[in-house]
Design a protein around this motif. Structure first.
Motif, PDB file in Angstrom:
ATOM      1  N   LEU A   3       0.652 -61.792  -8.005  1.00  0.00           N
ATOM      2  CA  LEU A   3      -0.344 -62.844  -8.148  1.00  0.00           C
ATOM      3  C   LEU A   3      -1.540 -62.529  -7.262  1.00  0.00           C
ATOM      4  O   LEU A   3      -1.414 -61.869  -6.234  1.00  0.00           O
ATOM      5  CB  LEU A   3       0.227 -64.208  -7.738  1.00  0.00           C
ATOM      6  CG  LEU A   3       1.285 -64.842  -8.621  1.00  0.00           C
ATOM      7  CD1 LEU A   3       1.832 -66.100  -7.952  1.00  0.00           C
ATOM      8  CD2 LEU A   3       0.741 -65.170  -9.997  1.00  0.00           C
ATOM      9  N   THR A   4      -2.711 -63.037  -7.661  1.00  0.00           N
ATOM     10  CA  THR A   4      -3.888 -62.989  -6.808  1.00  0.00           C
ATOM     11  C   THR A   4      -4.114 -64.381  -6.222  1.00  0.00           C
ATOM     12  O   THR A   4      -3.649 -65.391  -6.757  1.00  0.00           O
ATOM     13  CB  THR A   4      -5.132 -62.566  -7.609  1.00  0.00           C
ATOM     14  OG1 THR A   4      -5.397 -63.564  -8.610  1.00  0.00           O
ATOM     15  CG2 THR A   4      -4.908 -61.232  -8.301  1.00  0.00           C
ATOM     16  N   ALA A  75      -6.366 -59.150 -11.182  1.00  0.00           N
ATOM     17  CA  ALA A  75      -5.883 -57.888 -10.625  1.00  0.00           C
ATOM     18  C   ALA A  75      -6.153 -57.873  -9.128  1.00  0.00           C
ATOM     19  O   ALA A  75      -7.112 -58.500  -8.647  1.00  0.00           O
ATOM     20  CB  ALA A  75      -6.553 -56.697 -11.301  1.00  0.00           C
ATOM     21  N   ARG A  76      -5.310 -57.178  -8.403  1.00  0.00           N
ATOM     22  CA  ARG A  76      -5.538 -57.021  -6.972  1.00  0.00           C
ATOM     23  C   ARG A  76      -4.884 -55.743  -6.464  1.00  0.00           C
ATOM     24  O   ARG A  76      -3.948 -55.217  -7.076  1.00  0.00           O
ATOM     25  CB  ARG A  76      -4.996 -58.208  -6.188  1.00  0.00           C
ATOM     26  CG  ARG A  76      -3.469 -58.261  -6.044  1.00  0.00           C
ATOM     27  CD  ARG A  76      -3.072 -59.457  -5.186  1.00  0.00           C
ATOM     28  NE  ARG A  76      -1.641 -59.659  -5.092  1.00  0.00           N
ATOM     29  CZ  ARG A  76      -0.896 -59.312  -4.050  1.00  0.00           C
ATOM     30  NH1 ARG A  76      -1.455 -58.683  -3.035  1.00  0.00           N
ATOM     31  NH2 ARG A  76       0.405 -59.563  -4.022  1.00  0.00           N
ATOM     32  N   SER A  90       1.969 -49.834   3.899  1.00  0.00           N
ATOM     33  CA  SER A  90       2.320 -50.370   2.578  1.00  0.00           C
ATOM     34  C   SER A  90       1.075 -50.540   1.728  1.00  0.00           C
ATOM     35  O   SER A  90      -0.039 -50.672   2.238  1.00  0.00           O
ATOM     36  CB  SER A  90       3.027 -51.722   2.717  1.00  0.00           C
ATOM     37  OG  SER A  90       2.147 -52.692   3.258  1.00  0.00           O
ATOM     38  N   ARG A  91       1.302 -50.543   0.411  1.00  0.00           N
ATOM     39  CA  ARG A  91       0.233 -50.846  -0.550  1.00  0.00           C
ATOM     40  C   ARG A  91       0.875 -51.424  -1.795  1.00  0.00           C
ATOM     41  O   ARG A  91       1.923 -50.963  -2.252  1.00  0.00           O
ATOM     42  CB  ARG A  91      -0.596 -49.615  -0.898  1.00  0.00           C
ATOM     43  CG  ARG A  91      -1.644 -49.885  -1.994  1.00  0.00           C
ATOM     44  CD  ARG A  91      -2.874 -49.051  -1.812  1.00  0.00           C
ATOM     45  NE  ARG A  91      -3.591 -49.324  -0.579  1.00  0.00           N
ATOM     46  CZ  ARG A  91      -4.496 -50.314  -0.426  1.00  0.00           C
ATOM     47  NH1 ARG A  91      -4.786 -51.111  -1.435  1.00  0.00           N
ATOM     48  NH2 ARG A  91      -5.102 -50.480   0.719  1.00  0.00           N
ATOM     49  N   LEU A  92       0.219 -52.445  -2.361  1.00  0.00           N
ATOM     50  CA  LEU A  92       0.700 -53.106  -3.564  1.00  0.00           C
ATOM     51  C   LEU A  92      -0.450 -53.281  -4.537  1.00  0.00           C
ATOM     52  O   LEU A  92      -1.532 -53.736  -4.164  1.00  0.00           O
ATOM     53  CB  LEU A  92       1.306 -54.469  -3.232  1.00  0.00           C
ATOM     54  CG  LEU A  92       1.814 -55.273  -4.426  1.00  0.00           C
ATOM     55  CD1 LEU A  92       3.069 -54.632  -4.996  1.00  0.00           C
ATOM     56  CD2 LEU A  92       2.094 -56.721  -4.029  1.00  0.00           C
ATOM     57  N   ASN A  93      -0.224 -52.919  -5.800  1.00  0.00           N
ATOM     58  CA  ASN A  93      -1.179 -53.139  -6.884  1.00  0.00           C
ATOM     59  C   ASN A  93      -0.544 -54.079  -7.893  1.00  0.00           C
ATOM     60  O   ASN A  93       0.630 -53.919  -8.255  1.00  0.00           O
ATOM     61  CB  ASN A  93      -1.545 -51.822  -7.567  1.00  0.00           C
ATOM     62  CG  ASN A  93      -2.060 -50.785  -6.588  1.00  0.00           C
ATOM     63  OD1 ASN A  93      -2.954 -51.059  -5.798  1.00  0.00           O
ATOM     64  ND2 ASN A  93      -1.490 -49.587  -6.624  1.00  0.00           N
ATOM     65  N   ALA A  94      -1.296 -55.068  -8.365  1.00  0.00           N
ATOM     66  CA  ALA A  94      -0.732 -56.065  -9.282  1.00  0.00           C
ATOM     67  C   ALA A  94      -1.789 -56.518 -10.270  1.00  0.00           C
ATOM     68  O   ALA A  94      -2.989 -56.519  -9.979  1.00  0.00           O
ATOM     69  CB  ALA A  94      -0.194 -57.262  -8.504  1.00  0.00           C
ATOM     70  N   SER A  95      -1.350 -56.921 -11.450  1.00  0.00           N
ATOM     71  CA  SER A  95      -2.240 -57.482 -12.464  1.00  0.00           C
ATOM     72  C   SER A  95      -1.465 -58.485 -13.299  1.00  0.00           C
ATOM     73  O   SER A  95      -0.250 -58.335 -13.499  1.00  0.00           O
ATOM     74  CB  SER A  95      -2.819 -56.378 -13.365  1.00  0.00           C
ATOM     75  OG  SER A  95      -1.780 -55.670 -14.018  1.00  0.00           O
ATOM     76  N   THR A  96      -2.155 -59.513 -13.793  1.00  0.00           N
ATOM     77  CA  THR A  96      -1.528 -60.547 -14.618  1.00  0.00           C
ATOM     78  C   THR A  96      -2.454 -60.944 -15.753  1.00  0.00           C
ATOM     79  O   THR A  96      -3.685 -60.795 -15.670  1.00  0.00           O
ATOM     80  CB  THR A  96      -1.181 -61.810 -13.808  1.00  0.00           C
ATOM     81  OG1 THR A  96      -2.387 -62.368 -13.271  1.00  0.00           O
ATOM     82  CG2 THR A  96      -0.207 -61.494 -12.690  1.00  0.00           C
ATOM     83  N   LEU A  97      -1.851 -61.468 -16.798  1.00  0.00           N
ATOM     84  CA  LEU A  97      -2.561 -62.032 -17.940  1.00  0.00           C
ATOM     85  C   LEU A  97      -2.055 -63.447 -18.152  1.00  0.00           C
ATOM     86  O   LEU A  97      -0.841 -63.675 -18.204  1.00  0.00           O
ATOM     87  CB  LEU A  97      -2.310 -61.195 -19.203  1.00  0.00           C
ATOM     88  CG  LEU A  97      -2.690 -61.859 -20.538  1.00  0.00           C
ATOM     89  CD1 LEU A  97      -4.207 -62.021 -20.636  1.00  0.00           C
ATOM     90  CD2 LEU A  97      -2.171 -61.042 -21.717  1.00  0.00           C
TER      91      LEU A  97
END
Length: 569
Positions: A3-4, A75-76, A90-97
């Motif tokens: 989530l963003t 997206a984030r 650490s690194r996290l990439n995320a996207s949602t619709l």
């Protein structure tokens, strides 16, 4: 979470158990994250943040409506370098619709799907007591998560609504490395009086796993007259965890859940409100359990009310606690011992169970669910622009799952198993004061819990009485200033405690977070620049695994962050 921040409408923190409303395992409290619909908020938002130590975040949200259909894309990416003396960047990439479709004036379909992927460095440096051979290994854990959630809603009347929803979530973890076990093997040979030693010997270790959940639910809310409101529903869930390391024989474990819940609100007069609820749930392999909840609120005036009630909730043992079986059996070690001496080597290998055979943990299928019984009495008062909430509570935990040493002569080394521990009582008092008005908000929260247990406190083991700070407080000030400036600051205070899971005692600490921001407006665009500094004050630890060396590995670093944000309306 995939989530963003811009997707979040609000975050509700519910203190105490409320399984009758929030479902299975809502035991000690609930953090309920409520997300925005796709037709809520600015048309577009872009935000970037940079800071120290090596902090770099960015996010974006775009939404658009096409008649009855609205869509939002989010997206984030975010990450940092972690603690100064840890291997934990650490690194996290995320996207949602998110999509919302109004079929007509009473029916709608909501759909949400998302994915996230990230990496996190873990492992201990050489020289940490208990990890002299670095057997815990420097490595990176990769996680990949995806989910999809669809819900159909029907508004029968203004006070009558039902919905049916389905979601699936899958979480994959990839964690593998090579460990040099020669120091451990040579120490065991020396302990046995055997004049042999092996050279560097790398063996593969992996904790790869995949967790899947599928969930189907039905909810119905309606009014049964002017004084009664009812919410009820049913849920069917399947959970599965695949891991050859965690489940040696089967490679997987699963469980099913079925539950039915109902809540009734009854207002017989302006003075009284009663809330009665219950959840009946059945996990595969366990007896059916009921989680009732009964509360009464007396409205002394329109601005003041007192309430009290009782609730019960259960936490089901996890798949690891109930069915886990983690073993390490390496033929490489048998081959290395045989190579030392063709005659004695096979005998040594046989003594080492045809290789180093270790059982690190084993589940207990007969574990009973943990139970929490809660009593609380509270007060809520409104004094003009100020409000005060007070809550006193008593909680009793029964059948708490705890760790114990696992013993099995068939294995060279053994780890832990899970057993029912002692009962624990928690008594506490907490209050919150809040002022809001004229662009200013002030919050003060304070909690004073006490824990008691009949468990025997053994030397070098954590006692229940130590595991919660005796006092935790925070003071927050937020101010909107002229010309679109704003400032905020929060001061925290936490008393000393000694956590479970390997922590030595942490010292009491106080710390300050502060933020200043300025907004600029240009036509339909709003710009904001913000400078935030966290953990202002003396360095401190929130977890201490220094193993008595008093060499702090986990001192929280001060972070300075600059955020630039643009929103188009």
């Amino acid at each position: 979470l995939p989530l963003t921040m811009d997707e979040i409408e609000r975050i509700e923190v519910v203190r105490g158990s409320n399984a009758a409303t929030y479902g299975s395992n809502a035991v000690a409290g609930v953090v309920n994250i409520v997300t925005r619909t796709s037709n809520d908020g600015p048309a577009a938002t872009v935000s970037v943040t940079g800071g120290s130590p090596e902090l770099a975040d960015a996010s974006a949200r775009f939404r658009r409506s096409f008649g009855p259909l609205s869509i939002a894309l989010n997206a984030r990416t975010g990450g940092d370098a972690g603690f100064a003396h840890r291997y934990d960047s650490s690194r996290l990439n995320a996207s949602t619709l998110r999509a919302d479709l109004a079929l007509d004036s009473s029916d709608e379909i909501n759909f949400m799907a998302g994915q996230s992927s990230g990496t996190r460095s873990v492992g201990y440096p050489l020289g940490v007591p208990g990890n002299l051979d670095n057997g815990n290994g420097f490595r990176s854990i990769r996680t990949d998560n995806w989910f999809a959630h669809v819900r159909f809603r029907r508004l029968v009347a203004t006070d009558n609504e039902w919905s049916i929803g389905f979601y699936q979530n899958e979480d994959q973890g990839r964690e593998a490395w090579a460990a040099d076990v020669a120091p451990v093997i040579n120490q065991e040979l020396a302990d046995l009086g055997i004049p042999f030693s092996v050279g560097p010997l790398s063996v593969p270790i992996d904790y790869n796993r995949t967790a899947t959940r599928r969930n189907l639910d039905f909810q119905h809310l309606f009014s049964a007259g002017t004084e009664v409101r009812v919410a009820w529903g049913a849920e069917l869930r399947h959970e599965e965890l695949k891991s050859q390391r965690m489940f040696y024989d089967t490679g997987r474990a699963s469980t099913n859940l079925f539950r039915v819940s109902a809540n009734v609100e009854w207002k017989p007069s302006d003075l009284w409100t009663f809330n009665v609820g219950n959840m009946v749930e059945s996990f595969r392999g366990y007896a059916t359990k009921a989680s009732p909840r009964v509360f009464a609120t007396y409205h002394v005036t329109r601005e003041h009310a007192v309430r009290g009630g009782f609730s019960r909730a259960y936490r089901q043992p996890s798949l690891i606690e109930a069915q886990g079986d983690s073993r390490f059996i390496y033929p490489e070690i048998a081959a290395a011992l045989t190579a030392l001496d063709p005659v004695q080597g096979p005998l040594l290998a046989a003594g080492f169970k045809q290789g180093r055979a270790t059982r690190t943990f084993v589940g207990t299928p007969s574990l009973r669910p943990e139970r929490l019984d809660s009593l609380e009495l509270g007060y809520v008062g409104q004094f003009g622009r100020s409000s005060l909430e007070i809550r006193a509570f008593h909680e009793r935990y029964s059948q708490l799952v705890t760790e114990a040493r696992y013993v099995d002569a068939d294995y060279l080394n053994t780890g832990i198993t899970f057993v029912a521990g002692a009962d624990v009582d928690i008594d506490g008092f907490e209050y919150q004061y809040r002022y809001r008005g004229d662009g200013r908000e002030i919050w003060f929260s304070h909690a004073l819990p006490r824990i008691a247990s009949n468990a025997t406190c053994r030397p070098r083991r954590t006692c229940y009485e130590d595991t919660v700070p005796s006092s935790t407080w925070s003071l927050t000030w937020m101010e909107a200033l002229p010309q679109d400036w704003s400032v905020s600051a929060t001061l925290f205070g936490v008393n000393s405690a000694r956590w479970f899971n390997g922590s030595e005692r942490i010292d009491a600490y106080q710390t300050l977070d502060a933020r200043i921001a300025k907004k600029f407006r240009s036509g339909p665009t709003t710009w904001e620049a913000a400078l935030a500094v966290t953990d202002i004050g003396p360095r401190y630890e929130t977890f201490n695994d220094d193993q008595g060396t008093r060499t702090p590995f986990n001192r929280v670093a001060r972070q300075t962050m600059l955020t630039l944000r643009a929103s188009w309306f």
